[in-house]
Every structure is written in structure tokens, then in C-alpha cells.
Design a protein around this motif. Structure first.
Motif, PDB file in Angstrom:
ATOM      1  N   GLU A 235       0.849  -1.188   0.000  1.00 62.53           N
ATOM      2  CA  GLU A 235       0.000   0.000   0.000  1.00 62.53           C
ATOM      3  C   GLU A 235       0.882   1.234   0.000  1.00 62.53           C
ATOM      4  OE1 GLU A 235      -3.557   0.285   2.671  1.00 62.53           O
ATOM      5  OE2 GLU A 235      -2.346   1.853   3.598  1.00 62.53           O
TER       6      GLU A 235
ATOM      7  N   THR B  24       3.936   8.063   0.476  1.00 57.03           N
ATOM      8  CA  THR B  24       4.031   7.439   1.790  1.00 57.03           C
ATOM      9  C   THR B  24       3.830   5.945   1.609  1.00 57.03           C
ATOM     10  OG1 THR B  24       3.149   9.447   2.786  1.00 57.03           O
ATOM     11  CG2 THR B  24       3.096   7.453   4.129  1.00 57.03           C
TER      12      THR B  24
ATOM     13  N   THR C  32       3.600   2.167   2.978  1.00 55.88           N
ATOM     14  CA  THR C  32       3.263   1.388   4.158  1.00 55.88           C
ATOM     15  C   THR C  32       4.182   0.173   4.229  1.00 55.88           C
ATOM     16  OG1 THR C  32       0.978   2.124   4.010  1.00 55.88           O
ATOM     17  CG2 THR C  32       1.409   0.193   5.385  1.00 55.88           C
TER      18      THR C  32
ATOM     19  N   VAL D  55      -1.015   5.071  13.665  1.00 55.45           N
ATOM     20  CA  VAL D  55       0.036   4.912  12.663  1.00 55.45           C
ATOM     21  C   VAL D  55       1.334   5.538  13.168  1.00 55.45           C
ATOM     22  CG1 VAL D  55      -0.549   7.057  11.429  1.00 55.45           C
ATOM     23  CG2 VAL D  55       0.550   5.201  10.179  1.00 55.45           C
TER      24      VAL D  55
ATOM     25  N   ALA E 256       5.243   4.481   6.593  1.00 59.21           N
ATOM     26  CA  ALA E 256       4.132   4.405   7.534  1.00 59.21           C
ATOM     27  C   ALA E 256       3.971   2.961   7.978  1.00 59.21           C
ATOM     28  CB  ALA E 256       2.834   4.881   6.883  1.00 59.21           C
ATOM     29  N   GLU E 257       3.681   2.780   9.261  1.00 58.71           N
ATOM     30  CA  GLU E 257       3.344   1.461   9.788  1.00 58.71           C
ATOM     31  C   GLU E 257       2.004   1.581  10.491  1.00 58.71           C
ATOM     32  OE1 GLU E 257       4.642  -1.761  13.216  1.00 58.71           O
ATOM     33  OE2 GLU E 257       6.072  -0.185  12.678  1.00 58.71           O
ATOM     34  N   GLN E 258       1.018   0.852   9.994  1.00 60.46           N
ATOM     35  CA  GLN E 258      -0.299   0.841  10.633  1.00 60.46           C
ATOM     36  C   GLN E 258      -0.166   0.078  11.944  1.00 60.46           C
ATOM     37  OE1 GLN E 258      -2.995   2.423   9.378  1.00 60.46           O
ATOM     38  NE2 GLN E 258      -1.798   3.082   7.632  1.00 60.46           N
TER      39      GLN E 258
ATOM     40  N   ARG F  73      -4.857  -1.957  10.881  1.00 56.60           N
ATOM     41  CA  ARG F  73      -4.377  -2.523   9.616  1.00 56.60           C
ATOM     42  C   ARG F  73      -5.565  -2.769   8.707  1.00 56.60           C
ATOM     43  NH1 ARG F  73       1.045  -3.952  10.071  1.00 56.60           N
ATOM     44  NH2 ARG F  73       1.730  -4.061  12.223  1.00 56.60           N
TER      45      ARG F  73
END
Length: 127
Positions: free
Chosen positions: A9, A72, A74, A103, A119-121, A126
Motif C-alpha cells: 500500500e 508514503t 506502508t 500509525v 508508515a506502519e499501521q 491494519r
């Protein structure tokens, strides 16, 4: 340390001068579907016509004329991805930040100084 584990993503983030007007324009004029909105931050993500690519809009104090998106990406593990990139000599802008319990974000730069973001959910957010 291995390569980056991509999460499939990406979000193209755009700063806007009037959040409500821009949200209506992207939703009603372009026909994009709002998939996430955090009104208190004046931030929304809309599904682009491309699978896995979201358009993020956020209120900004100063919007440069002519635009400019921040891609950005993911990732599954932002700390591991950042460590890998830093090991490759990539410059980051400050520490990894966190938006509430949703996030974690880190801005970095390509060789020309173009801003990109990881970015890390966080768990529970998620997709």
C-alpha cells in the motif's frame, strides 16, 4: 539486516489550504471514496483508481503553489525499514512519529531532497 518488507500500500499525501473544501472536491468532483478520516487532525485518505494507492489530504499552514505529493509507503515494520535505509545512508527528518494509536510515520529524503515517508499501521488499524 534484510531488505524492506513492503505491505502493498502507498499513500500520496497532499497538503491543502482548506480541508473541507478539498475533501468535498476529491470526493464529489473526482469521485474518490473516503476510506479513512480523522477530522480532529483534518486528515483523510481516499481510494484512488489504482489498487493499493491512496490519496491522503491534510490541512497545511502553508501550501506551495503547484502542489507536490509526498509518497508514503506502508511497511510491516517501520523500525526495521528505517534501520535498513539508514544503513544505506538515507537521511531522515527527525524521529519516527506516531499519530495516536493508529500509525507511525517517518519522513526521509531521496538523493535530490524529495521527501518520502514510511508508515506502519498500528495493531487494530491494519487494512
Amino acid at each position: 539486516m534484510g531488505k524492506i518488507e513492503w505491505a502493498g500500500e502507498a499513500t500520496a499525501a497532499l497538503g491543502v489550504s482548506d480541508y473541507a473544501t478539498s475533501l468535498a472536491w476529491y470526493r464529489d468532483v473526482l469521485g474518490l471514496e473516503v476510506v479513512f478520516e480523522l477530522e480532529s487532525w483534518k486528515w483523510a485518505q481516499l481510494q484512488s483508481p489504482v489498487s493499493g494507492l491512496l490519496l491522503g489530504i491534510g490541512q497545511s499552514e502553508e501550501v506551495k503553489q503547484g502542489g507536490g505529493a509526498t509518497l508514503t509507503f506502508t511497511v510491516e515494520d517501520i523500525d526495521a525499514a528505517r534501520a535498513y535505509l539508514e544503513g544505506e545512508g538515507v537521511r531522515f527528518d527527525g524521529e519516527t512519529g506516531q499519530v495516536e494509536d493508529m500509525v507511525r510515520l517517518a519522513t526521509f529524503y531521496d538523493p535530490d531532497g524529495n521527501a518520502l515517508m514510511l508508515a506502519e499501521q498500528l495493531e487494530g488499524n491494519r487494512r
